[in-house]
Structure formats: C-alpha cells, structure tokens
Scaffold this motif. Sequence first.
Motif, mmCIF file in Angstrom:
data_model
loop_
_atom_site.group_PDB
_atom_site.id
_atom_site.type_symbol
_atom_site.label_atom_id
_atom_site.label_comp_id
_atom_site.label_asym_id
_atom_site.label_seq_id
_atom_site.Cartn_x
_atom_site.Cartn_y
_atom_site.Cartn_z
ATOM 1 N N ALA A 130 0.849 -1.191 0.000
ATOM 2 C CA ALA A 130 0.000 0.000 0.000
ATOM 3 C C ALA A 130 0.883 1.239 0.000
ATOM 4 O O ALA A 130 2.111 1.155 0.029
ATOM 5 N N THR A 131 0.247 2.390 -0.015
ATOM 6 C CA THR A 131 0.987 3.649 -0.016
ATOM 7 C C THR A 131 1.682 3.862 1.329
ATOM 8 O O THR A 131 1.263 3.303 2.350
ATOM 9 N N PRO A 132 2.752 4.650 1.352
ATOM 10 C CA PRO A 132 3.520 4.834 2.588
ATOM 11 C C PRO A 132 2.708 5.345 3.769
ATOM 12 O O PRO A 132 2.993 5.004 4.914
ATOM 13 N N ASN A 133 1.698 6.157 3.509
ATOM 14 C CA ASN A 133 0.894 6.684 4.608
ATOM 15 C C ASN A 133 0.120 5.572 5.324
ATOM 16 O O ASN A 133 -0.108 5.631 6.534
ATOM 17 N N VAL A 134 -0.276 4.535 4.575
ATOM 18 C CA VAL A 134 -0.975 3.410 5.191
ATOM 19 C C VAL A 134 -0.026 2.645 6.112
ATOM 20 O O VAL A 134 -0.393 2.246 7.223
ATOM 21 N N ALA B 249 9.513 4.071 5.193
ATOM 22 C CA ALA B 249 10.329 4.061 6.406
ATOM 23 C C ALA B 249 10.369 5.444 7.052
ATOM 24 O O ALA B 249 10.285 5.570 8.276
ATOM 25 N N GLU B 250 10.473 6.489 6.249
ATOM 26 C CA GLU B 250 10.501 7.843 6.800
ATOM 27 C C GLU B 250 9.193 8.168 7.530
ATOM 28 O O GLU B 250 9.207 8.689 8.652
ATOM 29 N N LEU B 251 8.074 7.869 6.904
ATOM 30 C CA LEU B 251 6.789 8.162 7.543
ATOM 31 C C LEU B 251 6.585 7.291 8.780
ATOM 32 O O LEU B 251 6.004 7.752 9.775
ATOM 33 N N MET C 34 8.309 8.772 11.646
ATOM 34 C CA MET C 34 7.453 9.842 12.159
ATOM 35 C C MET C 34 6.309 9.270 13.000
ATOM 36 O O MET C 34 5.818 9.904 13.929
ATOM 37 N N ALA C 35 5.900 8.026 12.667
ATOM 38 C CA ALA C 35 4.792 7.386 13.373
ATOM 39 C C ALA C 35 5.223 6.717 14.673
ATOM 40 O O ALA C 35 4.379 6.157 15.374
ATOM 41 N N GLY C 36 6.537 6.747 14.982
ATOM 42 C CA GLY C 36 6.974 6.239 16.269
ATOM 43 C C GLY C 36 8.032 5.169 16.249
ATOM 44 O O GLY C 36 8.517 4.759 17.318
ATOM 45 N N ALA C 37 8.434 4.684 15.078
ATOM 46 C CA ALA C 37 9.462 3.640 15.016
ATOM 47 C C ALA C 37 10.813 4.193 15.470
ATOM 48 O O ALA C 37 11.116 5.378 15.294
#
Length: 561
Positions: free
Chosen positions: A220-224, A259-261, A264-267
Amino acid sequence: MTEHNRFNHQKYLPYTPVALKDRTWPDQVIEVAPRWCSVDLRDGNQALIEPMSVNQKKQMFDLLLEVGFKEIEVGFPAASQPDFDFVRYLIEEDRIPDDVTIQVLTQARPELIARTYESLKGARSAIVHVYNSTSVVQREKVFKTDKQGIIDIAVAGARVVKEHAEKAPETDWHFQYSPESFTGTEVDFAVDVCNAVIDVWQPTAEKKIIINLPATVEMATPNVFADQVEYFCRNVDRRDAVVVSLHTHNDRGCAVAAAELAVMAGADRVEGTMLGNGERTGNMDIVVMAMNMYSQGIDPTLDFSDMDKIVTVVKACTQIDVHPRQPYSGDLVFTAFSGSHQDAIKKCLDLYQEGSTWEIAYLPIDPRDLGRTYQDVIRVNSQSGKGGVAYVLQSKFGFNLPRWLQIDFSRVIQKEAETTGQEIAADKIWTLFKATYLHDQQSVTLDSFNFSKSGERETFKASLTCFEQTLDISGEGDGVMDAFVEAIKEATDIDFEIMEYGEHALGQGADAEAVTYIQLKNGLQRHTGVAISRDIVSSSLNALLRAASQLIEESRQRNAA
C-alpha cells in the motif's frame, strides 16, 4: 485469452486502510536519526544470483564497519553452512568491534534456533532475530492454520530463544521478533502476536527487546504503513521496553518514503541495505534515507563521505550495477546537462562562500560531502548552454569567460554536439576553445613594440608581420590599448572599436599567466580575440591583434573581390 485480459486490473483487490482517524504522525518532524541495522550480508546476500563468497563477505563487513553501522545482520547461520562459517569466522577471529553487535536470523523452529545459538558461541554480544509469517495469505494458504496456530508458533519459538540464551549467560543476548509479512497481517492481530512474544520475553526499560515490523511485500501507499506503525506503537504492550524496528521492501518503489513516515509514526530503528539491494525490487536503501536526513541538517550517524568507494565495494560484492541516476550514489545524480540548470548552478556556485549555508540551485547537497567534485556537476551535450561550457572551462582550466564570450563559444560547442550526437568531454571543450581562439595560424602577428608617455597621452609603435610582409605602425591615444587601436586603424584604414574587454590571472603566484578577452566591432560585425601571456600588457595587445587580424583579412578579401 484476449490481449485485454492479459492486463486485467479486476483480479486485484484494493488494500484496506487502517481505521486511524486521530493519527498524529503527519504533524511529526524527524529530528534525529533512528538506530540503523544493515542487512546487506543476510537479506541482501540471499537476493543475489551468486551469493557472496567468504572474501566478499569480509570485504562487505569491513565496509559496513567503516561507514559506522553498530548493528549488522551477518547471516542466517541455520540455513546454510557458508553463513554458519562466516559467523564463526567473525567471532573466532575477533573481527567484531566492542561497540558493534551482530544480528542473525532464524525461523521459529527449535532445531534452527539451536543451530543459530551454536554459531554464536563465544560472541560478546548478539541479536537473535526470530520470525514466523503472520499474514492472512500465509495463514490460510501456506500454513493452513488459524490465528491461534500462528501465535502458538511465535510463542514456542520465543521460549526456545530464551531458553538457549539462559544456557549461555557469558554473551549479552538481545532478542528480536518479526511478524513476517506484517503488511499483509491484520494490524490488531499483529499486535496480539507480538504481545504474546513480549509476554514470554518479559522485557524491561533497561533490557529492551526489538519488535521488527517488516513490509515483507510493500502492499500500500507509505501513509498506510505509517498508520499501521502508529497503531502498533499505541497498542503494543510495554512500549517503553520495546524498540520498534522497520524492514521495508520496495515493491511499489516507496520503501524509503514508507520508512521515513513510519519513523514519524513512532518507530525507533530501521533495517535496510546500502544501495537498496534485496529480494524482488529491493530493500530500503539506507544511503538514501540517511542522506535525506543529512540534507535536512540531521546527523545520520553514518559516514558516506567516500561514496565512490562504497559503490565500488558494493558492486564488487553483489555483482549488481548502480543506476547512474540512483539518488546520492549514481554517477549522474549531481550532473546537469540542461543549459538553464547549468547556468543557475554556475551562478550559485560563483556566489557561494565556504562554510555558509548550502543554497545552490538544483543541488540539494554539496557533492564534495560524498567525495564527488564539481567537475561531476556539469557535463555538456546538445542540450547544454553557455553556462555549462563556461563552468567546465573555469573549473578545470581556469578560464573565467565573460558572458559575451560564453555566448560566442557555446555556438561552437552546440554545433559540435549536434554533429557528433555525443556528450562533449572537458578535454574536447578545451581543444575546441584553443582551435577557435588560441590557434597559431594568424595572418597578422606582433613582432615587437614599445610605448612612451607624454603628458596624458601614450605613443605606441610596433612592428607587425602582416601577410608575410613587415608593417610598421604608430599611433597615439589615452592609454596603450587606445594608442594601439589608433595605430592599426591608421595603418590599415579600417574603422573599428573595442566593445568588450576582460582579463584575469590563470592561477596564483608571481609566475601565473594572464589571459585577455577582447571583442571588436566593425559595423555590424563582431570579432573576438583571446591571448595568454606572462604579462598583462602583452596578453592584451595580442588579444587585440587576434581580433584585428580577422578584420584585416576580411578587408583584404573584399578588396580582392
């Protein structure tokens, strides 16, 4: 089957997004680099047509250390003897620095876990990375089991990992679990599986474990993916005792973005390979992600200052070429052929002061930071303009052409490029410049001269060889050049004036030569002269005479006609 049916989008289902209405990751900004783990020697190696030899693995391992990786997945020792032997080599030959931890991969099967620990005997510190597939398709079509069956596999593997570690307390053990095919797993079920593993391992804030979330297939797209990671980070047990890691693949061409997003999501941690080698379309390219951060003023904690060496070693070890336009590492990534791009780059570089903020058109980072030179930046073909040609002559040969001469000479290069259909190399540009402006075949040459000053006026006398005959000339003017112009005009009866004049030193020091550029105007005609000499007066006089000789020759041809 019809031609239409061969390309049938209707056999694919859209990916179901995560229901995360209060997501926060879009408002986050990456300010520090994550923990990096290179998987070049494992994931990258297993993707090769011809896996690395022992010597190639040694070479790659040394490169990873030089770049600065502190966590390196070195193999799948239970899956192949070469991997087992390489792990033993690293340990027995004391090749692992004290601040570096090796990582090895194993499936969640007791016999493979036992073999894995056998390969690690005597290691100072090691990460045991255990995994089992959790996705819907793997569950239903490969393992033919239900969700509880998948959890049971993970828990059993986690217990065996822990038991073997307890038998070898001399090693500083770290545990890592991956719900393989995380992107194909219901995110709440992925949390359930990982929580079951966490419950076995009982991590603490002082002794954390790693939960790795692999986009084994990018679906899916990176935002998903970022939504999945944020949901996971919110719901996983003992978050303060868990390092959330990423392992993105590049099936959709978005592994770096995902990976960048997800960071940002907490990884907290990112696995990947240098230059992106890996199964199918590859792994996440750590060079790209790290250098993206670098370009934002963030210390990536990895050193890519010798990019040419990195590319050379990786290509030698993987036998895979690097695309010339691959970000940061490709041969042409800092190269501009477009005339407008070249002109903008040259003007920005002319204004740039060393140590100041980097703000150069079309160059997001300074090529020198990666060991490249400015000679790599601008190359000339039929799409190039005056700026690119001028940049090459200035950067490689020291000639700072005035704008009018840039325009004049760019026509010569344009014609050559269109005729050959090829890139015009720097040496060829220099050859054409000499042939156009500095050739020795002149109809009029300056043999000797002298000048004297009386009040505000200069008197100039010279002896010329004009079409194989001696011509003595004399004139007066407000300066030496003005007097020389008047002397030529009087001797030849040709009217002209100096329209453009420029000069500069070629290099530094007392022995540096001087170059002069002159453009003369005769009616509507313009004529260019360029000359080099050890003193500026001789350089200026000879440049003037080179341009004037063209006028004199044209006049003779008209009179003869």
